[in-house]
Design an enzyme around this catalytic site. Structure first.
Site, PDB file in Angstrom:
ATOM      1  N   GLY A  77      19.933 -10.220  -6.737  1.00 39.44           N
ATOM      2  CA  GLY A  77      20.155 -11.113  -7.881  1.00 39.44           C
ATOM      3  C   GLY A  77      19.826 -12.558  -7.544  1.00 39.44           C
ATOM      4  O   GLY A  77      20.007 -13.006  -6.413  1.00 39.44           O
ATOM      5  N   ARG A 141      15.183  -5.496  -6.315  1.00 40.00           N
ATOM      6  CA  ARG A 141      16.292  -4.771  -5.685  1.00 40.00           C
ATOM      7  C   ARG A 141      15.836  -3.523  -4.923  1.00 40.00           C
ATOM      8  O   ARG A 141      16.638  -2.628  -4.675  1.00 40.00           O
ATOM      9  CB  ARG A 141      17.321  -4.377  -6.747  1.00 40.00           C
ATOM     10  CG  ARG A 141      18.096  -5.556  -7.327  1.00 40.00           C
ATOM     11  CD  ARG A 141      19.370  -5.089  -8.009  1.00 40.00           C
ATOM     12  NE  ARG A 141      20.075  -6.180  -8.674  1.00 40.00           N
ATOM     13  CZ  ARG A 141      20.919  -7.012  -8.070  1.00 40.00           C
ATOM     14  NH1 ARG A 141      21.152  -6.896  -6.788  1.00 40.00           N
ATOM     15  NH2 ARG A 141      21.517  -7.960  -8.755  1.00 40.00           N
ATOM     16  N   ASP A 172      24.217  -6.249   0.965  1.00 38.08           N
ATOM     17  CA  ASP A 172      23.388  -5.045   1.086  1.00 38.08           C
ATOM     18  C   ASP A 172      22.008  -5.374   1.670  1.00 38.08           C
ATOM     19  O   ASP A 172      21.506  -4.662   2.533  1.00 38.08           O
ATOM     20  CB  ASP A 172      23.216  -4.368  -0.283  1.00 38.08           C
ATOM     21  CG  ASP A 172      24.517  -3.739  -0.777  1.00 38.08           C
ATOM     22  OD1 ASP A 172      25.302  -3.262   0.072  1.00 38.08           O
ATOM     23  OD2 ASP A 172      24.757  -3.723  -1.998  1.00 38.08           O
ATOM     24  N   LYS A 198      22.877 -15.113   0.731  1.00 36.18           N
ATOM     25  CA  LYS A 198      22.737 -15.469  -0.684  1.00 36.18           C
ATOM     26  C   LYS A 198      23.633 -14.601  -1.541  1.00 36.18           C
ATOM     27  O   LYS A 198      23.775 -13.410  -1.258  1.00 36.18           O
ATOM     28  CB  LYS A 198      21.282 -15.223  -1.103  1.00 36.18           C
ATOM     29  CG  LYS A 198      21.031 -15.271  -2.578  1.00 36.18           C
ATOM     30  CD  LYS A 198      20.327 -14.020  -3.127  1.00 36.18           C
ATOM     31  CE  LYS A 198      21.215 -12.822  -3.215  1.00 36.18           C
ATOM     32  NZ  LYS A 198      20.655 -11.686  -3.961  1.00 36.18           N
ATOM     33  N   THR A 199      24.258 -15.089  -2.516  1.00 39.55           N
ATOM     34  CA  THR A 199      24.809 -14.388  -3.677  1.00 39.55           C
ATOM     35  C   THR A 199      25.789 -15.292  -4.409  1.00 39.55           C
ATOM     36  O   THR A 199      26.647 -15.925  -3.779  1.00 39.55           O
ATOM     37  CB  THR A 199      25.494 -13.039  -3.371  1.00 39.55           C
ATOM     38  OG1 THR A 199      26.030 -12.536  -4.598  1.00 39.55           O
ATOM     39  CG2 THR A 199      26.622 -13.089  -2.358  1.00 39.55           C
ATOM     40  N   ASP A 201      28.052 -14.242  -6.052  1.00 47.10           N
ATOM     41  CA  ASP A 201      29.343 -13.545  -6.062  1.00 47.10           C
ATOM     42  C   ASP A 201      30.337 -14.108  -5.039  1.00 47.10           C
ATOM     43  O   ASP A 201      31.539 -13.884  -5.157  1.00 47.10           O
ATOM     44  CB  ASP A 201      29.155 -12.052  -5.778  1.00 47.10           C
ATOM     45  CG  ASP A 201      28.279 -11.377  -6.815  1.00 47.10           C
ATOM     46  OD1 ASP A 201      27.984 -12.006  -7.843  1.00 47.10           O
ATOM     47  OD2 ASP A 201      27.893 -10.213  -6.599  1.00 47.10           O
ATOM     48  N   LYS A 238      42.534 -21.769 -33.119  1.00 49.89           N
ATOM     49  CA  LYS A 238      42.603 -20.516 -33.885  1.00 49.89           C
ATOM     50  C   LYS A 238      42.042 -19.308 -33.158  1.00 49.89           C
ATOM     51  O   LYS A 238      42.080 -18.216 -33.693  1.00 49.89           O
ATOM     52  CB  LYS A 238      41.920 -20.693 -35.242  1.00 49.89           C
ATOM     53  CG  LYS A 238      40.451 -21.055 -35.168  1.00 49.89           C
ATOM     54  CD  LYS A 238      39.839 -21.112 -36.556  1.00 49.89           C
ATOM     55  CE  LYS A 238      38.356 -21.398 -36.468  1.00 49.89           C
ATOM     56  NZ  LYS A 238      37.714 -21.526 -37.739  1.00 49.89           N
ATOM     57  N   TYR A 239      41.465 -19.490 -31.953  1.00 51.75           N
ATOM     58  CA  TYR A 239      40.878 -18.335 -31.265  1.00 51.75           C
ATOM     59  C   TYR A 239      41.437 -18.131 -29.861  1.00 51.75           C
ATOM     60  O   TYR A 239      41.688 -19.102 -29.143  1.00 51.75           O
ATOM     61  CB  TYR A 239      39.362 -18.519 -31.091  1.00 51.75           C
ATOM     62  CG  TYR A 239      38.559 -18.482 -32.367  1.00 51.75           C
ATOM     63  CD1 TYR A 239      38.662 -17.399 -33.253  1.00 51.75           C
ATOM     64  CD2 TYR A 239      37.675 -19.514 -32.664  1.00 51.75           C
ATOM     65  CE1 TYR A 239      37.896 -17.380 -34.410  1.00 51.75           C
ATOM     66  CE2 TYR A 239      36.910 -19.492 -33.816  1.00 51.75           C
ATOM     67  CZ  TYR A 239      37.030 -18.421 -34.692  1.00 51.75           C
ATOM     68  OH  TYR A 239      36.280 -18.392 -35.835  1.00 51.75           O
ATOM     69  N   MET A 246      30.645 -12.956 -14.110  1.00 57.70           N
ATOM     70  CA  MET A 246      29.950 -12.145 -13.111  1.00 57.70           C
ATOM     71  C   MET A 246      30.631 -12.229 -11.759  1.00 57.70           C
ATOM     72  O   MET A 246      31.478 -13.088 -11.544  1.00 57.70           O
ATOM     73  CB  MET A 246      28.519 -12.648 -12.969  1.00 57.70           C
ATOM     74  CG  MET A 246      27.517 -11.631 -13.410  1.00 57.70           C
ATOM     75  SD  MET A 246      25.883 -12.149 -12.978  1.00 57.70           S
ATOM     76  CE  MET A 246      24.975 -11.021 -14.006  1.00 57.70           C
ATOM     77  N   TYR A 422      24.267 -14.453 -16.205  1.00 57.22           N
ATOM     78  CA  TYR A 422      22.858 -14.846 -16.086  1.00 57.22           C
ATOM     79  C   TYR A 422      22.679 -16.353 -16.360  1.00 57.22           C
ATOM     80  O   TYR A 422      21.733 -16.959 -15.866  1.00 57.22           O
ATOM     81  CB  TYR A 422      21.997 -13.988 -17.027  1.00 57.22           C
ATOM     82  CG  TYR A 422      22.148 -12.501 -16.686  1.00 57.22           C
ATOM     83  CD1 TYR A 422      21.506 -11.962 -15.578  1.00 57.22           C
ATOM     84  CD2 TYR A 422      22.992 -11.678 -17.420  1.00 57.22           C
ATOM     85  CE1 TYR A 422      21.680 -10.628 -15.221  1.00 57.22           C
ATOM     86  CE2 TYR A 422      23.169 -10.339 -17.070  1.00 57.22           C
ATOM     87  CZ  TYR A 422      22.515  -9.824 -15.967  1.00 57.22           C
ATOM     88  OH  TYR A 422      22.701  -8.511 -15.613  1.00 57.22           O
ATOM     89  N   GLU A 423      23.624 -16.931 -17.118  1.00 64.22           N
ATOM     90  CA  GLU A 423      23.527 -18.371 -17.448  1.00 64.22           C
ATOM     91  C   GLU A 423      23.574 -19.249 -16.201  1.00 64.22           C
ATOM     92  O   GLU A 423      23.115 -20.391 -16.212  1.00 64.22           O
ATOM     93  CB  GLU A 423      24.704 -18.792 -18.352  1.00 64.22           C
ATOM     94  CG  GLU A 423      24.697 -18.213 -19.734  1.00 64.22           C
ATOM     95  CD  GLU A 423      25.248 -16.792 -19.818  1.00 64.22           C
ATOM     96  OE1 GLU A 423      25.470 -16.169 -18.763  1.00 64.22           O
ATOM     97  OE2 GLU A 423      25.434 -16.311 -20.947  1.00 64.22           O
TER      98      GLU A 423
HETATM   99  P1  FBP Z   1      23.479  -9.977  -5.720  1.00 67.95           P
HETATM  100  O1  FBP Z   1      24.678  -9.266  -5.180  1.00 67.95           O
HETATM  101  O2  FBP Z   1      22.211  -9.278  -5.464  1.00 67.95           O
HETATM  102  O3  FBP Z   1      23.429 -11.415  -5.290  1.00 67.95           O
HETATM  103  O4  FBP Z   1      23.606 -10.015  -7.315  1.00 67.95           O
HETATM  104  C1  FBP Z   1      24.711 -10.578  -7.918  1.00 67.95           C
HETATM  105  C2  FBP Z   1      24.837 -10.231  -9.365  1.00 67.95           C
HETATM  106  O5  FBP Z   1      24.584 -11.397 -10.134  1.00 67.95           O
HETATM  107  C3  FBP Z   1      26.193  -9.647  -9.693  1.00 67.95           C
HETATM  108  O6  FBP Z   1      27.150 -10.644  -9.907  1.00 67.95           O
HETATM  109  C4  FBP Z   1      25.908  -8.796 -10.895  1.00 67.95           C
HETATM  110  O7  FBP Z   1      26.817  -7.725 -11.015  1.00 67.95           O
HETATM  111  C5  FBP Z   1      24.533  -8.271 -10.620  1.00 67.95           C
HETATM  112  O8  FBP Z   1      23.916  -9.239  -9.798  1.00 67.95           O
HETATM  113  C6  FBP Z   1      23.713  -8.046 -11.857  1.00 67.95           C
HETATM  114  O9  FBP Z   1      22.520  -7.446 -11.504  1.00 67.95           O
HETATM  115  P2  FBP Z   1      21.188  -7.461 -12.345  1.00 67.95           P
HETATM  116  O10 FBP Z   1      20.555  -8.800 -12.147  1.00 67.95           O
HETATM  117  O11 FBP Z   1      20.373  -6.402 -11.712  1.00 67.95           O
HETATM  118  O12 FBP Z   1      21.547  -7.231 -13.762  1.00 67.95           O
END
Ligand code: FBP
Length: 548
Positions: A77, A141, A172, A198-199, A201, A238-239, A246, A422-423
């Site tokens: 990702g 991936r 991974d 990198k990540t 997460d 109201k919400y 992610m 994704y944002e």
């Molecule tokens: P990585 O572990 O490869 O860094 O990806 C992180 C991530 O953004 C996760 O938070 C999310 O679950 C996943 O990728 C989404 O994957 P994809 O981009 O394939 O939809």
């Protein structure tokens, strides 16, 4: 290519390097290392790369180096700062010898196997300095783990005269980097393999790695959006906003965003698991907070939900474990093939134990379906596709209706749903990520020049000013243990989940009751790239609390 004003101004930013990397270096080696678990097994699987020392670079004498060709791969990702890792690597490799070349493999590890590459020249690199995204060479991936892939890889590495490969990836991908380093070392192919953490997460961290790159920028981007929503929600009153964040399995992103924005509710999957909470327990927890705020006249609020929550509810975790087993073909260790989704679901239902089937059938159809269907190439459930935010708000609404009937809730419950992921993955890197990533890439060139393989590039002490950062390398085997993946025991880097006795969670736990009842929102605003250091150069709250 047309550029925004920020892109133009940002291109001129010179990322900071640790003092030790600003001139020639020498590698100080520590004692031999051990893997974090299953030492005998890991040593046996990685005889050439096990037990290597941790390295720290300190200023040294200038030396002459021959030109060296290096390859780079972006894996998995996207995460803000990837382009700076590559530009740091480029500058580092050129500083070793200006005749050195850097090649990028296209669209991830698959580019190495399929021989798709491009030379990264200074013109190209200059277009991407300090920008977000992985589009300079693209990412993918493809799982690099088979001998025929390694052999296909060596063909192109030889053809291009590449002596070192840098793999920029998460746990991974770095596990795969380590397997590749071991294979090339065992075969004496003369190709070094270096990883970079990198990540977004934030789950690739340990004693040696303070944080994975991209976590800082992604969390700041999501926190800006959450802050904006909170201000909107405090204006209209109201919400209730259900916001999924992610982060795959770990809740680091949700927790960091909670520390930055002080929402009414933030779920932490690791706590849900430890307390053995059921889905109903989670729903009751949220419903009680909604009811308490309604009693104060506040029919609005925010709920942060980590993407992986569903996997941590013990009964569902057990179900997923069995699904992973039955969806793997025991003969090949590969995912079983099915003609279509319906056939796959029918097979699953006919194969799993009765208690797990009951749990599966108790879930809303869309969630059950997603759990039964495809994994990503590393065998992970694709949690980003499960709409937990909608599932929870539906269940909370039902619970509130029951509470209303019992006279325990008087209020209105209108909801909005969001999923932020994704944002944030390709946002322009914050100053922290711009400097950290550039340093990681530059430092990778120093590991290469020092002949290292099977190492991950690391930069520590990053809560201090960049000049005081400490750069070096950690053997990847040191972070490994054996885990069950896709129905088989595999050596993997241990994922870092949120520690419930760690400082970030403890801080959150000490404040959440107050944040739940009171409207204590904080509005972080957008990432600032130019201006006072206290606005522009702060690291995450998680890192500050962990390193305090
Ligand atoms: P990585 O572990 O490869 O860094 O990806 C992180 C991530 O953004 C996760 O938070 C999310 O679950 C996943 O990728 C989404 O994957 P994809 O981009 O394939 O939809």
């Amino acid at each position: 290519m047309e550029k925004s004003a920020l892109q133009i101004a940002r291109a001129a930013y010179q990322p900071k390097l640790p003092k030790a990397l600003q001139g020639p270096v020498v590698a100080c080696e520590g004692a031999a290392t051990q893997s974090v678990g299953d030492q005998d097994k890991i040593r046996e699987l990685f005889p050439n790369t096990y037990g290597l020392p941790v390295i720290e670079f300190v200023p040294g004498e200038a030396k002459q180096f021959e030109p060296i060709n290096v390859g780079v791969i972006l894996s998995g990702g996207q995460a803000p700062g990837g382009h700076n890792v590559i530009s740091g690597l480029f500058d580092g490799v050129k500083s070793i010898n200006p005749a050195s070349k850097l090649y990028g493999f296209i669209l991830g590890p698959g580019g190495l196997v399929d021989h798709k590459y491009m030379e990264l020249t200074s013109d190209i690199i200059d277009e991407y300095r300090n920008t977000g995204g992985f589009d300079i060479i693209g990412s993918g991936r493809t799982k690099l783990e088979k001998v025929d892939q390694f052999e296909k890889g060596i063909e192109i590495l030889r053809e291009l005269g590449i002596k070192a490969l840098v793999i920029i990836g998460g746990d991974d991908s770095n596990t795969n980097a380590c397997v590749l380093a071991e294979y090339y070392a065992a075969k004496n192919y003369g190709v070094q393999v270096i990883g970079c953490p990198k990540t977004i997460d934030g789950d690739l961290k340990n004693e040696q790695i303070e944080t994975s790159f991209g976590f800082d920028t992604a969390c700041k981007t999501y926190s800006e959006l959450i802050g904006n929503i909170q201000r909107d929600c405090n204006s209209a009153r109201k919400y209730w906003h259900f916001i999924k964040l992610m982060g795959r399995s770990a809740s680091h992103i949700a927790l960091e965003c909670a520390l930055q924005t002080q929402p009414n509710v933030c779920l932490v999957s690791e706590e849900v698991e430890q307390k053995e909470m059921s889905l109903d327990d989670v729903v009751n927890y949220i419903a009680n907070i909604v009811a308490a705020r309604a009693a104060d006249g506040n029919n609005f609020g925010t709920v942060l939900i980590p993407e992986g929550l569903i996997e941590f509810i013990p009964a569902i975790k057990k179900l997923i474990r069995e699904l992973n087993e039955v969806l793997t073909d025991p003969a090949t260790g590969e995912p079983r093939e099915f003609a279509n989704a319906e056939e796959q679901i029918a097979f699953v239902k006919g194969s799993i134990a009765a208690d797990n089937l009951a749990v599966l059938e108790s879930l809303p159809e869309d969630v059950a379906r997603q759990l039964c269907l495809d994994r990503d190439p590393h065998g992970n459930v694709q949690v980003s596709l499960i709409e937990t935010e909608k599932l929870l708000s539906r269940m909370v609404a039902k619970r509130l209706a029951a509470m209303k009937a019992e006279g325990k809730y008087v209020g209105k419950f209108s909801t909005q749903h969001h999923f932020f992921g994704y944002e944030g993955r390709c946002a322009a890197p914050s100053n922290y990520d711009a400097d950290y990533c550039y340093s990681l890439g530059y430092n990778a060139s120093r590991l290469i020049a020092n002949g290292k393989t099977g190492y991950m590039s690391i930069v520590k002490n990053t809560t201090a000013p960049a000049a005081e950062w400490v750069a070096g390398g950690v053997p990847i085997t040191m972070m490994m243990n054996i885990e069950r993946r896709n129905g088989a025991d595999k050596p993997v880097i241990r994922k870092a989940l949120v520690e419930l006795d760690g400082a970030p969670f403890k801080y959150f736990a000490a404040h959440r009751e107050d944040w739940a009842r009171r409207t204590a929102y904080v509005y972080p605003g957008p990432i600032q790239y130019f201006g006072p250091a206290e606005v522009c150069d702060q690291c995450t709250k998680t890192l500050k609390l962990e390193q305090a």
